[in-house]
Every structure is written in C-alpha cells, then in structure tokens.
Scaffold this motif. Structure first.
Motif, PDB file in Angstrom:
ATOM      1  N   UNK A   1      42.797  34.508  41.409  1.00  0.00           N
ATOM      2  CA  UNK A   1      42.689  33.819  39.913  1.00  0.00           C
ATOM      3  C   UNK A   1      44.122  33.793  39.513  1.00  0.00           C
ATOM      4  N   UNK A   2      44.227  32.660  38.594  1.00  0.00           N
ATOM      5  CA  UNK A   2      45.402  32.602  37.949  1.00  0.00           C
ATOM      6  C   UNK A   2      45.349  33.494  36.682  1.00  0.00           C
ATOM      7  N   UNK A   3      46.470  34.200  36.589  1.00  0.00           N
ATOM      8  CA  UNK A   3      46.336  35.272  35.567  1.00  0.00           C
ATOM      9  C   UNK A   3      46.663  34.535  33.963  1.00  0.00           C
ATOM     10  N   UNK A   4      45.865  35.195  33.002  1.00  0.00           N
ATOM     11  CA  UNK A   4      46.136  34.461  31.706  1.00  0.00           C
ATOM     12  C   UNK A   4      47.512  34.686  31.294  1.00  0.00           C
TER      13      UNK A   4
END
Lengths: 315, 296, 405
Positions: free
Chosen positions: B125-128
């Motif tokens: 996941x790309x972190x927010x």
C-alpha cells in the motif's frame, strides 16, 4: 593426563561416538526408505549439517561469531560453477578448487576481523556476506545473476549422492575430531573464553583464529560446492542472510560447542521444516515460533539436554 | 543542477535513515548485540500507520502517534519476553549472548514478516501523505509535501531525543547503563527498567520512521530489510553508542549513496553502504564520534 | 415371482456398477509451484493461485476431467530457483502429479523445467517471459506465457511509430528485465536507428531510485520504458512523478510488464499512473469466450477485484492441461505429453497451436493477442481506458492523450 584434560577428551569422545552413531543410523536409512524425495531431504539436511559443523568450529569453539557461513557455501558453489562454465574444469578439480577458494576468502575475512570482537566482528562478517551476495547476484554478464549457473553433476543416482554426502559428513567429523582432540582444540576454546589470558600464556591467538577461519570457511565452501553439483544449479540465494539464520538456529537448537549438537540440530530443524509443509500456509510461522521458544527456554540445545541425561551415570 | 538535486535528495533521505538508525544505536550501545529484527519494528510502524488511516479512516496525523504506540509496545514486549535472558543472570547463556540474540531476533523477524503477510496480505500500500501538498519546487529542487514534512518531523524527533538523553533524568540513566551496567546498578539505577525504556524508545523511533516513510516506500511485509542494513552501516560509521554520530553518519550515507549511484553504478547502490561499513571497521573502528578508549 | 425379485435386483446392481467409478474416482493431481512468501513476488503468486482455483472449481462442478475430480497440489518456492527445483521434485516424485503449471518467475522456471525435463512430466509455463525458457528446447515445456521477444518487438514497433527521438528504459536486474531491455534496444536499432535508446539497470530490492531519475531532468526523454515489476516498479513510477519528469507534455511512461491491471496497482501509484501506456494482455474489448466471462464474474465475487491478465493466464495454463487430459483420455505422462503436443489449444483468448520453431518460439503460443492502452484516470476500470492499439491492429499514435502541461 590431568583430570581436566581427561574430562575434555572424554566428553569429545562421547560426542564423536554419538555423532558417528547418528551417521551409522543414516547409512541404514535407504534400507527402509527408498523414495528419492525422502532421501533428498536427508541429503539437504546433511548439507546444512556440514555448514553447521564448520560454523560451530568457528563460533562455538573459537568464539568468532561470524554471520557469513551461507555466503561461503555460495562462494564454494560459484567457484565450481564458474570454473566449469568458463574453463570447462571437471568436477574432480572443481570441488577441491571450491574448498581452496573458500579457504582463501576465509583467510581474507579472518584478517579483516582480527582485531574485532563481539558485535563488531559479527557486523563485519555480515557486511562481507552481503557484499559477496550482491556482487554475485548483480554481475549479470559474468554470473547470470539471479538466474543462477548450471553445474555438472557427479552422478544421476539419488542413492549414490546420498552416500556421497554421508561419506563427506563422516570425513568432516573425523577431521574436526582430529583437530579438536589435540592442543588445537583446547587453544581454540581458550581464545574463545579469554583471548587476553590465552595470549598471556603464550598461545598464538592470531594463528588460532586464522586456522579456525580457514578450516570453517573451507568446510562451508565444500558443502556449497557439493550441493551445487547435486542440484545442478547455484544461485545467489544460497548466500542469503536467511540461510545463515537457519544454520545458526540449527546449531543453537541442537547445541553449541559440540559435534553432535550441530549434526542433530541440522537434521531435526530441516526435517521438521519439511514436515511443517503439511501445515500449509503457516509453516514458516510455526517454524519461527519454535526457533524462538527453543532459544529462549533451552539454551544448551537438545544435545546439551540429552548429553546431560545420558552422562548422568558417568563420573 | 544535478549535484544540488542529489545533495538535497541525499540529505532528505539521510534524515529518514537517521531516525531509523538512532533507535538501533541506543540498543547497540547498551546491549552490544546484533538485532535481526530491527527492520521489523520499522515495518510494523509503517503498517500500523497505513492500516489505521486507510482501514479505520483515521486522519494521517492521528495515525502517526498510533504507529508510535505500536512500536513502543512491540519494543517493550521484545525486551520483556526475549531480551531479559541476556543480562538478567541466566547463567547458561553467559558467554553466548551474541548467539542467543541473533537466533532469537532472527526467529522474531521471520515470525513478524510472515504473520503480517498472512494477516494483512502480500499486496503493498502507498501510505496516505500527512498533508495534501503534491509536488512543489524549492528553488531548483523538486520536493513533495510529504517529503518535506517528514524530514522536518524526523529532525524534530532527533532533536527531542538528543535533549531527552542529555537533559532528562531517564536520559542520564540510559547513559549510565550504556557506559557501565554494573556500575550504574551499584549507583542505584534500575538497569533492567532502563533497558526496557531503551527498547521502548527504540521501537517507537523505528516505528515512526516507518510511518513517515510509508507514503514513500509503499510498505510490504518484507520492507524491513532495507532499513535494517542501512541502520547497521550508520551505527558503525557513527560510532557505537553515539547518537550524534549516528545522525551525522546517516546524512553522510544518504548523500554519498546518491552520488555513488549516479557516478559509479545504480546496481551496487546498496552494496556501497556495506563497503563503507567494512572500510570504517578496518580503518577507524570507533567510527566518527565513538569513544576512542573503548575496547572494540 | 423369482423374476419379479430379479428385476429390481438387477437394476440395483447395474446402478451400483455405474456409481462405483464415481465413488472410487481418484482425483487427478496437478502440481503448482508458486511464490507464497518472501523474497519472491507473493503478489503474483496470489493471482496465479486465484485463477487456477476458480478453473478447478468450475471444472469439478461439471463433473471433473475424464470422470475424475481435479486436485491442485501447491508448493511454495519463495521465488528462489533452488527451492523451485526442490518443490517440483517433490511434486513429481512424492505427490506423483501428472503435470505442472503456475510458474511465474523466469529464474525459478529455468530451474524447474530442468526437473520436469528429467522426469518427462508436462510443464506449462504460466508467466515466465524470458526467452531462455523456450530456447532450451525441452519438449515437456508448453509456453502459454507472453515472451520477451513478443513484448520487445511490439515495443520497438511502437516507439518507431511514435516517431520519438530519445528513449530511456529502466530495467530490473533480473533475467526478465535485462533481457527485455536489451532485446528492445537491438530490435530498435534495426527498425529505427535514429532513435537514441539506452537502458539503466536498477536493483529491484532498492527503495530509492531518485538518483537514477534526477539526471534525466535536465534533458527529459520522450518515453520512459519500465521493464520492472512491483514493488520497485511502483516506487520508480512514484519517484518519476515526484520529480515532475513524467507524465508531462513531453514525456510519458510505458509499462513493459503488463502490471497496470494488478490488484494493488492504483493503491500504490495513485496519480503517478495516469497517462501511462501499457502493453497489456487483457482488455474487455478483446474476444472473450464464455468461460472467460464466467471466470471474470467468479473472480469479482471472490476477491472484489476486476479480473486481470495474470489471473486469466493462470486459468489458461490449467485449461491447457485439462484439454490435454481430455484429448489423451489418460493420465499416463507419455500419452498426455504427446496429446498436448499434437492438439490445438482452445484458450480463453483464441485458438492456438504451439509453434515448433527452435529458439524463442519453441512450443510457444506465438500469436498471443495483446493491446496497448493508456490509463487516463485514477482507479480507471480497464474497460474505460483508451485503446491505442487494438488486437491485431496497428499502433495509432494520434490516440495518445497527453497531459496539459
């Protein structure tokens, strides 16, 4: 002979006897089990056992806590593969060449860490191992990178290879017994326990360390080379830190500073990791838990426990 | 200008490396053992941040302390359950503490990686980002809001840590235990509790660095390998037990890696750090700021 | 009276005779060696497993193959060639599988086909793109996977048609990445020698590629080709976007690994994925068989994700084995092998047969249909992407959408 020396050589003899007994039991296994897969598993655990014995000599007996055994197995394997691929060197020369080259690299590493101890030594060996793996893995033109290199094989027969590995294991045990039995063994342990005290008593600490490095790394290289000929493939994953961790787990679970401990640990850990395949998805999780629990609660390893129980009757 | 670009980028990544490494410098300085699972503290922090903000809908600013708490908790657990034998008087492990630490942390690392893989799944996941500013130009250099904020937070945390160690009572206790465990306990310091504190702080810092980097490295279960090896290089380069040393070394590593990969080779970029490690240990084992008189 | 009793008795015995085979139906075992834990690509392994599970369930629901249910035996090779070799050996010698499928990493494939060749067991190459797998010329290996030559020649044609001047390719340091980048360069030199093409090898385990990207800022190329796989590919895309290099009115990205439809693509790249061209092996506009539609629906039901090319490739490989078994009407390895070599394969994307030309085309399905499409919005469903090259047609550069600035 003083009582203390008697105790040590008694213990070593007992140790060797137990190790040879295990080898004898292994020699009889093909009578009951004939599937190539099952023999293959025991064979691979013998590969790990040889590395474990080599590492144990360096770390358990001489106190040089190296994190590079898997890398030396990889170096040995690639030596044989490269010589075979580029110079068409036959295995009769390729395998000894692997032993020699691993010993040479071991000598270099030993020189690098001569004045280091504890975590500094471990870190340097770790860096050495990783550099070796990255260099081999990224030199695509030369080593074909992650694809690995093809290696010739000694025999197509699975049982044949089984006995080749077993024979090598026995030879390694005999070699180590010979080394440890004499003064060298006691000097190594002196270096482990108290290097300053040892050198004050006239022991050439440098020489002892270098011998330990060369022999240990040579054994790892031999194992790697043999394994390469068995699987007909060497790849950079042989030298992964993960593999070193596995070897260390085996020795710790089996029991450090003993021949049988390393052998037993390798057999048990590898066989049980295969058995755990039945657990499917969680196989590695269970394995990791077992490693942690053993290290935490059984410091002498299984062989430490067993030896204590078995030797209770003796003086 | 390329050199300016590389310098700026190297410094920013250096700040992140410093945050990762400084916790390890503390553990290493005190216990002097190799910890195979340090990278996993980073990973757990990154995953906590990502999961808390994506799945629970918590704003990223609040997910950050969540990651810190997760890291602190993990650090405490590891010390309490696994590390006590190293110094709490378990005789049979006496001279074998290096082996024990390596094996136990190796097992722990394997366990954490595969637990996360099974529970959360393998997809990354790309972190927010913490703030919604995208890319912007700072002079000739291109940055993103996340990079800038994360770098600022990293620096702030390290300054806070330095002050904590130098000025607070606990910090002084930590220094004492690091210098001489027996002496410190003779002086009345509870060495065990101090060690516990060190692990908690170390875990927290590593987890925070994971959370700050989550938008930049797209965490997956095996993300821990990358900060772990870099942290070791930095700790050695900076000098054992020296936090300032670790910070300076991290910046040096970040910048020199950037230049090395452009002018020498991209492929060996990560091996470069290892070469530095070996060179330092050979030529100047006490690192940049380590104490000279120490037995190495 | 005797006859009255005999008739139901006879009916019962005959019915039992017919039921016996079904009761005693031994499952047909098919071995699947894939990656289920690091350091390999678990993302790929998961997609392959999902695809094969769906086909297996669909087939078993319809009564299995030649009257027997299908059972998949999985082994985790962790993406390590040596473990792949051991896994395949176990599957063949211990589990006694009749065929193997599911290989998705070239370096592992190369180790595994050696074992399959030694034991003469059919091996279906699901997703190993390296031409080397075919060049070995093993008759046991059936290649339904895309191959580097296909992708590279298509890429070279595309670049030549686009009329660009400078191309930079980022290749991962594996056999697949370097193989593809090199091949594209070679073909390009022949087709359009005026194009300045160069490739950089990147370490696929690294996390920061800015150093490789920064030098391009001074003189941006027209196209940046990515011969990389996740997670490194996603990071490169993000970092290229951060540096303002692409997508821009001058520079666009080109995906040479067909990763634009991975389940985790958008959650990892977000805005950096817009305007990317992708060499893709699945698009709803392509001819779909009823089975493919069934699989797509089932995949959506099970995972919530839209079906993609890797899932369909996995399904295809299992289909090949199934059709082989049906053609051979037996599970004897020799018979199965011969049947698979002789038959025409009715895949999910068209009927094909395997070429027998030596080299990269050996037992390879040469005319794998592909499209080139462009992503024009975040989280865009594949059906809404802009098709630049429809299957079997020419690449039309005028369809490319460029960002405003």
């Amino acid at each position: 002979m003083t009582a203390r020396r008697q105790l040590w050589s008694d213990r070593l003899r007992f140790d060797m006897g137990a190790a040879l007994a295990i080898c004898a039991a292994l020699a009889l296994v093909p009578l009951f089990v004939s599937g190539p897969y099952a023999l293959g598993i025991i064979l691979v655990s013998i590969y790990f056992a040889i590395i474990a014995l080599g590492w144990n000599l360096l770390a358990g007996y001489t106190g040089q806590f190296s994190l590079a055994p898997a890398a030396f197995a990889m170096i040995g394997g690639y030596t044989t593969a490269l010589l075979g691929h580029y110079l068409h060197v036959p295995l009769a020369l390729g395998i000894p060449a692997a032993i020699v080259s691993a010993a040479l690299f071991g000598w270099v590493l030993g020189k690098l860490v001569l004045n280091l101890s504890g975590p500094y030594l471990s870190l340097t060996t770790l860096a050495f191992a990783e550099i070796a793996r990255v260099v081999i893995g990224n030199s695509h033109e030369f080593t074909r990178g992650d694809q690995g290199m093809h290696v010739a094989t000694l025999t197509q027969s699975r049982i044949g290879y089984y006995y080749i590995f077993l024979g090598t294991l026995v030879a390694v045990l005999v070699l180590l017994y010979g080394l440890l039995r004499g003064r060298l063994g006691r000097f190594m342990m002196a270096v482990r326990d108290d290097p300053v005290g040892a050198s004050s008593r006239g022991i050439d600490v440098v020489r002892i360390k270098m011998i330990a490095f060369c022999v240990s790394c040579a054994l790892c290289g031999l194992a790697g080379s043999l394994y390469g000929t068995f699987s007909q493939l060497v790849s950079p994953e042989l030298g992964l830190l993960q593999q070193t961790g596995l070897v260390l787990s085996m020795v710790v679970i089996g029991g450090m500073s003993s021949l049988t401990g390393a052998l037993l640990g390798a057999l048990l850990v590898y066989l049980s990791s295969e058995w755990l395949r039945g657990f499917g998805d969680v196989q590695i999780i269970v394995f990791a838990l077992l490693v942690i629990l053993f290290a935490r609660y059984l410091p002498g390893g299984l062989w430490g426990l067993a030896a204590r129980l078995l030797q209770r009757g003796r003086a | 200008m390329l050199a300016l670009d590389l310098l700026a980028n190297g410094l920013i990544y250096g700040c992140f490396y410093a945050l990762m490494a400084v916790g390890l410098a503390m553990i290493f300085g005190v216990l002097k053992v190799v910890n195979f699972a340090h990278g996993e503290f980073f990973m757990i922090g990154a995953y906590t941040y990502v999961l808390v903000s994506l799945k629970l809908g918590v704003p990223p600013w609040l997910a950050l302390p969540g990651a810190a708490i997760a890291g602190a908790l993990l650090g405490w657990l590891v010390e309490r359950l696994l590390m006590r034998p190293l110094y709490a008087g378990y005789a049979s492990w006496g001279f074998m503490k290096d082996e024990y630490a390596v094996v136990v942390t190796f097992g722990l690392s394997l366990l954490l990686i595969n637990l996360v893989d099974k529970i959360v799944g393998p997809y990354s996941f790309r972190g927010p980002p913490l703030i919604d500013v995208g890319r912007f130009a700072l002079g000739p250099v291109m940055l993103t809001g996340q990079k800038a904020i994360a770098a600022v937070i990293a620096i702030a945390l390290m300054i806070a840590l330095a002050l904590f160690i130098k000025r607070s009572v606990w910090g002084l206790q930590i220094q004492a235990v690091a210098q001489n465990r027996l002496g410190a306990s003779l002086a009345g310091i509870d060495a065990t509790r101090t060690t516990s504190l060190i692990f908690i702080v170390s875990g927290m810092l590593a987890a925070l660095s994971g959370a700050l980097l989550a938008p930049l490295v797209n965490p997956s279960p095996d993300i821990g390998a990358f900060p772990a090896v870099k942290s070791y290089v930095i700790v050695v380069l900076g000098g054992m037990g020296s936090i300032w040393g670790a910070m300076i070394a991290a910046l040096i590593l970040g910048v020199s890696e950037a230049f090395f990969s452009v002018y020498v080779s991209y492929d060996y970029r990560d091996a470069f750090g290892l070469f530095i490690l070996v060179a330092v240990l050979l030529l100047r084992p006490q690192g940049l700021l380590g104490e000279k008189g120490r037995e190495v | 009276m005797l006859f009255a009793c005999l008739r139901p008795l006879a009916a019962l015995s005959i019915a039992t005779l017919f039921a016996l085979p079904a009761l005693a139906a031994e499952p047909i075992l098919i071995g699947v060696s894939l990656t289920q834990s690091p350091p390999g690509s678990v993302v790929q392994g998961t997609q392959v497993k999902d695809g094969m599970e769906i086909v297996k369930d669909l087939v078993n629901a319809k009564g299995g193959v030649i009257g027997r249910p299908l059972k998949l035996v999985y082994e985790d090779n962790q993406g390590i060639p040596e473990k792949g070799r051991a896994a395949v050996e176990k599957l063949i010698t211990s589990d006694k599988v009749v065929a193997l499928a599911g290989g998705h990493q070239s370096s592992v494939c190369l180790a595994e086909i050696e074992v399959a060749h030694r034991y003469k067991v059919p091996y279906v190459n699901t997703n190993c793109w390296s031409d080397e797998v075919r060049k070995r010329g093993y008759p046991e290996v059936f290649n339904t996977s895309p191959y580097n030559t296909l992708v590279s020649s298509s890429m070279a044609t595309t670049l030549a048609t686009m009329g660009v001047k400078r191309v930079v390719a980022f290749a991962e340091n594996t056999d697949y990445g370097i193989g593809q980048a090199k091949l594209t360069g070679e073909i390009l030199k022949q087709k359009a020698p005026q194009i300045d093409y160069k490739y950089e090898t990147l370490d696929r385990t690294s996390k920061d590629f800015t150093a490789a990207i920064l030098p391009l800022r001074a003189n941006p190329p027209d196209v940046i080709v990515l011969s990389m796989l996740p997670p490194a590919a996603y990071l490169v895309m993000n970092q290229i976007y951060e540096q303002g290099l692409a997508p821009s009115s001058k520079t666009i990205l080109y995906d040479g690994s067909s990763l634009a439809d991975y389940p985790d693509f958008w959650q990892n790249v977000k805005e950096a994925g817009k305007y990317m061209l992708s060499f893709a092996l699945y698009h709803p506009q392509m001819k779909q068989t009823p089975l493919a539609t069934e699989i797509a629906a089932e995949y959506k039901k099970r995972t919530g994700n839209e079906v993609n090319r890797l899932v369909l490739q996995a399904a295809d490989s299992l289909e090949l084995v199934i059709q082989g078994l049906q053609a051979a009407k037996s599970t004897e390895p020799d018979t199965l092998l011969k049947a698979m070599q002789a038959m025409k394969f009715d895949s999910l994307r068209g009927v094909s047969n395997f070429s027998t030309a030596a080299g990269y085309g050996f037992q390879q399905w040469l005319d794998i249909p592909f499209v080139i499409y462009e992503l024009t919005a975040e989280k865009q469903p594949i059906a809404q992407t802009v098709v630049i090259q429809a299957p079997g047609q020419k690449f039309d550069p005028s369809k490319i959408v460029r960002p405003a600035k």
